[in-house]
Write a protein that holds these residues in place. Sequence first.
Motif, short mmCIF file in Angstrom:
data_model
loop_
_atom_site.label_atom_id
_atom_site.label_comp_id
_atom_site.label_asym_id
_atom_site.label_seq_id
_atom_site.Cartn_x
_atom_site.Cartn_y
_atom_site.Cartn_z
N MET A 29 0.85 -1.20 0.00
CA MET A 29 0.00 0.00 0.00
C MET A 29 0.89 1.25 0.00
SD MET A 29 -3.07 -1.37 0.41
CE MET A 29 -4.36 -0.90 1.51
N ASN A 30 0.36 2.34 -0.57
CA ASN A 30 1.10 3.60 -0.51
C ASN A 30 0.73 4.34 0.79
OD1 ASN A 30 -1.33 5.00 -0.91
ND2 ASN A 30 -0.88 5.50 -3.05
N PHE A 31 1.23 5.55 0.95
CA PHE A 31 1.00 6.29 2.20
C PHE A 31 -0.47 6.65 2.43
CE2 PHE A 31 1.59 9.56 -0.94
CZ PHE A 31 0.80 10.62 -0.53
N LEU A 32 -1.29 6.62 1.36
CA LEU A 32 -2.73 6.89 1.49
C LEU A 32 -3.54 5.60 1.67
CD1 LEU A 32 -3.12 9.58 -1.32
CD2 LEU A 32 -3.10 9.96 1.15
N GLN A 33 -2.84 4.49 1.85
CA GLN A 33 -3.46 3.16 2.00
C GLN A 33 -4.19 2.72 0.74
OE1 GLN A 33 -2.80 1.05 4.78
NE2 GLN A 33 -1.29 2.68 4.76
N ILE A 34 -3.62 3.09 -0.41
CA ILE A 34 -4.13 2.66 -1.71
C ILE A 34 -3.19 1.56 -2.21
CG2 ILE A 34 -4.54 3.37 -4.10
CD1 ILE A 34 -5.15 6.19 -2.96
N PRO A 35 -3.73 0.44 -2.68
CA PRO A 35 -2.89 -0.68 -3.12
C PRO A 35 -1.92 -0.29 -4.24
CG PRO A 35 -5.16 -1.38 -2.94
CD PRO A 35 -5.15 0.12 -2.78
N LYS A 36 -0.67 -0.73 -4.09
CA LYS A 36 0.35 -0.52 -5.12
C LYS A 36 0.51 -1.74 -6.01
CE LYS A 36 3.87 0.51 -2.46
NZ LYS A 36 5.17 0.97 -1.96
N GLU A 37 -0.11 -2.87 -5.63
CA GLU A 37 0.00 -4.11 -6.39
C GLU A 37 -1.37 -4.46 -6.98
OE1 GLU A 37 3.47 -6.51 -4.08
OE2 GLU A 37 1.65 -6.18 -2.89
N PRO A 38 -1.39 -5.26 -8.05
CA PRO A 38 -2.67 -5.63 -8.67
C PRO A 38 -3.61 -6.33 -7.69
CG PRO A 38 -0.84 -6.23 -10.09
CD PRO A 38 -0.25 -5.83 -8.77
N ILE A 39 -4.91 -5.98 -7.76
CA ILE A 39 -5.92 -6.54 -6.87
C ILE A 39 -7.16 -6.94 -7.66
CG2 ILE A 39 -5.20 -5.27 -4.80
CD1 ILE A 39 -7.50 -3.28 -5.38
N ILE B 288 -12.42 -13.43 -12.16
CA ILE B 288 -12.06 -12.15 -11.53
C ILE B 288 -10.81 -11.60 -12.21
CG2 ILE B 288 -11.36 -11.02 -9.40
CD1 ILE B 288 -13.02 -13.18 -7.91
N LYS B 289 -10.92 -10.36 -12.65
CA LYS B 289 -9.80 -9.71 -13.35
C LYS B 289 -9.01 -8.84 -12.37
CE LYS B 289 -8.88 -6.87 -17.39
NZ LYS B 289 -9.45 -6.13 -18.53
N LEU B 290 -7.70 -9.07 -12.32
CA LEU B 290 -6.83 -8.23 -11.50
C LEU B 290 -6.67 -6.87 -12.19
CD1 LEU B 290 -3.99 -10.69 -10.43
CD2 LEU B 290 -6.03 -10.04 -9.17
N TYR B 291 -6.55 -5.83 -11.39
CA TYR B 291 -6.34 -4.49 -11.94
C TYR B 291 -5.45 -3.71 -11.00
CZ TYR B 291 -9.66 -2.63 -8.50
OH TYR B 291 -10.28 -2.29 -7.33
N SER B 292 -4.80 -2.69 -11.54
CA SER B 292 -3.97 -1.80 -10.74
C SER B 292 -4.72 -0.50 -10.53
CB SER B 292 -2.64 -1.52 -11.45
OG SER B 292 -1.89 -2.72 -11.53
N VAL B 293 -4.69 0.01 -9.30
CA VAL B 293 -5.37 1.26 -8.98
C VAL B 293 -4.66 2.42 -9.67
CG1 VAL B 293 -6.12 2.80 -7.13
CG2 VAL B 293 -6.24 0.32 -6.81
N PHE B 294 -3.34 2.39 -9.65
CA PHE B 294 -2.55 3.43 -10.32
C PHE B 294 -1.68 2.83 -11.39
CE2 PHE B 294 -3.25 5.55 -6.17
CZ PHE B 294 -3.85 6.69 -6.62
#
Length: 145
Positions: free
Chosen positions: A99-109, A139-145
């Motif tokens: 997770m980044n500093f905003l608690q947003i996933p950095k890895e595919p989910i 289920i398709k993995l995706y990246s938030v950023f």
Amino acid sequence: MLRSTASLFLLLLLAVVLAASKPLAQPAQLQIQILSVEKNNGKVVVEIYNAKADWLKKPFRRVTLAPDDNTKKAVFDVPYGKYAVSIYQDTNENGELGMNFLQIPKEPIGFGNNYKPFGEPKFESALIDHGPASKPAAIKLYSVF
């Protein structure tokens, strides 16, 4: 005649006893197809939850898969019911979702029903049905950023 009636009664009694001794919730295969896996990058972690109180804390079942293909399949032997699904690709292999500093996933989910949350994921939105007529969930993995 009396002897055949007694034999029939014993057979029926035996059938009832055997049926009653069978567990009510028989495990059946819950299959989850994972799409858009980053091939040969870390590992894929698939978790299922059967209780809202445990959501994203303590999975009911967990399996880790090698990302040797862009599509993977996770299989769980569990009773029929509803299960919330959470998947992530642990690209840095540290055993947890980065997770980044905003608690947003950095890895595919990915989540059950291909639910894409805005904010913290909700248990109810990630639930899938597992029953006799259920098809494998995709289920398709995706990246938030």
